[in-house]
Design an enzyme around this catalytic site. Structure first.
Site, PDB file in Angstrom:
ATOM      1  CD  GLU A 161     -15.593  17.567 117.031  1.00 60.74           C
ATOM      2  OE1 GLU A 161     -15.326  17.501 117.694  1.00 60.74           O
ATOM      3  OE2 GLU A 161     -16.633  17.151 116.176  1.00 60.74           O
ATOM      4  CD  GLU A 202     -16.347  20.540 120.960  1.00 58.91           C
ATOM      5  OE1 GLU A 202     -16.611  19.534 120.965  1.00 58.91           O
ATOM      6  OE2 GLU A 202     -17.429  20.963 119.975  1.00 58.91           O
TER       7      GLU A 202
END
Length: 689
Positions: A151, A307
């Site tokens: 991320e 995710e």
């Protein structure tokens, strides 16, 4: 192109953090993963402190054991480079490796992503760790995917320290070469900002008032590129050792700090972390927009949902769970929008730490008494019947134009009004989806020729080459719908003179004189035709002067009463529409429906609580129909000739989808949308060409 076959079907799994748990839990984890149908886990994402407890001292014993255990149970590994969260010793050894905010505050130890992207010792330690991991596990048979960092830009997408200032100056010298060119591009004649030495240039830190707009825009570009260098460094290490293993890093949908169109070209497969709010009005539309962007970034290539939350997250003010059935429906939607992998954060809900209240596939109560576990296991079993979807394409005849550079420029301060881009794009996206359209996202410089309709909710920054690309699209027969406050500045954030949008006035057949900003509590009205439907307009209206364009709708109030609000203009073999105000979704759908019909694209009218997508498998079509309503059932009348995708059984002429229900019906050739009927209380809907 990434191939799904090595995973044995649709990817299914989660982030796995065994270092948080005692060893006697690991074997039970592997057994439960088999029970749930898990075939891939992301491993080692936040493990740097465990793998390198002291500088230059590595301990891979526990990771060796986990890798072997997973392989023994037939579970593949998406192995992370573990650089997402540096260990505390690195910050102690290098205090200047901690990033600095625009206000000059150096961030402290105790969270994650605590690194300055320009810090060379940090980069050196990260490279050494990745080299150790790649060399040790490159030959391991469980390794199927590399997960670079995690991320990027989630918490720190800009660092304003002296090291980044130096890197910024080097980036600027590479772009402009001379100070004269930079001064011209930045418009430094304004406010006595002219630079006489590269050393005078600083990042746009907190200043007495508005910073130079072009400086802010270039800083955003630099910051995205600077972090991208970190990714390239790590990806280069693993590719040198294992050129046959695909590489990814997980994106965050519409994150403001990173230009994903540029980043995606550096990946072998795009992956996404998606967390739509279950308490939001339409979580499937929020998720669907990110899904479609991920598919679009690499030209329609299938992607991985890396995710998502099995149920609730922990980081909103109010963290609603996913109601029974919503998790399954959103995963079916991801497949319909081109995903070939469905993964969660995380496998086990943590006992400690900042995310201990974030749901996991295995909840705190354990699997035996968990509603979430039953849904997880059931979905894993269902996915075995859907493997053929990994070979499907998701064709779109309509696209939304989106550009991170324009978003950055729009967010620079000192504008006629604050114009949040994402809510506008979401509204235009929802309007297209309400007409039954698959939707791509396309860059202004991208290939537009495969689309019948391109819509541009806002393209505040429009470079000459992009404008020419749009002009050629319309001239060649394409249909364009342009939104307000578009084509205002060039790539340097300089106004395009002569009436807005200066580079497209010929295509649109009009010019805009000025803007009528509508503060909160004020509105205007737009009416289509003399007796047509009227809609309230909030936030924004414009003074439009047609020069060849037809007026489709007019403003009804204030000094612009009776003046054009929506126009249409023929240009070459195509058409261009202009929307001169912030119209509600229903009015946008009306404009899009006309534009699509004229372009020969079948349309349908759907409520926001229905998700319809069509994918292609060779000469066959798959209709993905999802009822996104939490409480109301959906009655469906299907076209003739359909069969159930999972087992080939002939589909009955009619069926009922319960709340959050899903059906996949396969047809030979195209789906006959004119024969499809939906009824969801309170009204009946008929789809037609």
């Amino acid at each position: 192109m990434f191939e799904i076959q090595p995973f044995g079907g649709i990817i299914y799994g989660a982030d796995y953090n065994p270092e948080q748990w005692p060893r006697d839990t690991w074997r039970d984890d592997a057994r439960l993963m088999n029970e749930a149908g898990v075939n891939l886990v992301s491993l080692g994402i936040f493990s740097w402190a465990h793998l390198e407890p002291r500088p230059g001292e590595y301990d891979f014993t526990w990771l060796d054991e986990v890798m072997d255990l997973l392989h023994e149970h037939g579970i593949n590994v998406n192995l992370a480079t573990a650089t997402a969260s540096p260990p505390p010793w690195l910050s102690l050894k290098y205090p200047d490796s901690r990033p600095v905010t625009a206000d000059g505050v150096r961030l402290e130890v105790g969270a994650r992503q605590l690194y300055c992207p320009s810090h060379q010792p940090f980069r050196a330690h990260a490279r050494q760790l990745v080299e150790q991991i790649a060399q040790r596990y490159g030959p391991h048979p469980a390794l199927k995917l590399w997960h670079i960092n995690n991320e990027y830009g989630c918490h720190v997408d800009q660092c304003f320290c002296a090291l980044c200032a130096e890197a910024f100056r080097a980036w600027l010298q590479g772009k402009y070469h001379t100070l004269d060119a930079l001064n011209d591009a930045w418009g430094t004649a304004f406010w006595s900002q002219r630079y006489g030495d590269w050393a005078e240039i600083q990042p746009p830190r907190r200043a007495p008032t508005f910073a130079n707009p072009t400086q802010q825009l270039d800083w955003r570009r630099f910051s995205s590129d600077n972090i991208l260098e970190l990714y390239r460094m790590e990806a280069g290490v693993v590719r040198a050792v294992t050129p046959h293993i695909p590489v990814t890093t997980n994106f965050l949908g519409f994150i403001p700090g990173l230009d994903y169109f540029k980043w995606a070209q550096e990946e072998d497969v795009v992956s996404l972390d998606a967390y739509p709010d279950p308490a939001g009005p339409h979580p499937h539309l929020e998720a669907g927009m990110s899904y479609d962007m991920m598919r679009s970034l690499r030209g329609g290539q299938r992607w991985i949902l890396m995710e998502q939350a099995p149920s609730a997250v922990n980081w909103r003010p109010y963290n609603a769970p996913k109601r029974p059935g919503l998790m399954r429906m959103l995963n079916h939607q991801a497949l319909a929008h081109g995903a070939s992998g469905l993964m969660f954060f995380q496998w086990r809900a943590s006992r400690a730490g900042a995310e201990k209240f974030h749901s996991g596939m295995v909840q705190h109560v354990g699997p035996a008494r968990s509603r979430v576990w039953e849904e997880i296991r059931s979905l894993g079993q269902e996915l075995r019947t859907l493997t053929r979807l990994t070979g499907a394409q998701v064709p779109a005849r309509a696209a939304i134009m989106f550009d991170w550079n324009s978003w950055w420029a729009l967010n620079v301060d000192s504008k006629p009004a604050v114009l949040p881009l994402l809510p506008l794009v979401q509204k235009w996206y929802a309007a297209l989806r309400s007409l039954g359209q698959n939707v791509d996202f396309v860059h202004p410089d991208g290939d537009l020729q495969g689309y019948d309709l391109v819509v541009m909710p806002n393209q505040y920054l429009l470079a000459q080459g992009s404008a020419q690309n749009i002009r050629q699209f319309v001239d060649g027969g394409g249909t364009l719908v342009t939104g307000f406050f578009s084509g205002i500045v060039d790539e340097h954030e300089h106004i395009q003179l002569g009436g807005y949008p200066a580079l497209l006035t010929d295509v649109l057949g009009l010019w805009v004189e000025e803007w009528v900003v509508l503060p909160p509590g004020e509105h205007n009205r737009v009416r289509f035709g003399a007796q047509g439907e009227a809609h309230d307009v909030l936030h924004w209206a414009e003074v439009i002067h047609p020069e060849g364009a037809e007026t489709l709708a007019t403003f009804e109030q204030d000094f612009i009463a009776g003046q054009p609000a929506v126009t249409r203009h023929g240009y070459g073999a195509g058409r261009a529409y202009y929307v001169g105000g912030d119209l509600p979704q229903a009015a946008l759908a009306q404009v899009f429906e006309e534009a699509l019909t004229h372009a020969g694209v079948p349309t349908c009218r759907l409520p926001d609580t229905v998700s319809l997508s069509v994918s292609r498998l060779g000469g066959r079509s798959v209709l993905h129909l999802l009822n996104a309503h939490p409480t109301q059932a959906l009655a469906v009348t299907l076209p003739a000739g359909g069969v159930h995708f999972e087992d080939g059984r002939p589909a009955a002429p009619s069926l009922t989808l319960p709340p959050y229900g899903v059906t996949l019906i396969e047809f030979e050739g195209e789906v006959a949308l004119d024969e499809l009927q939906l009824t969801q209380a309170p009204a009946a809907l008929t789809l037609s060409h």
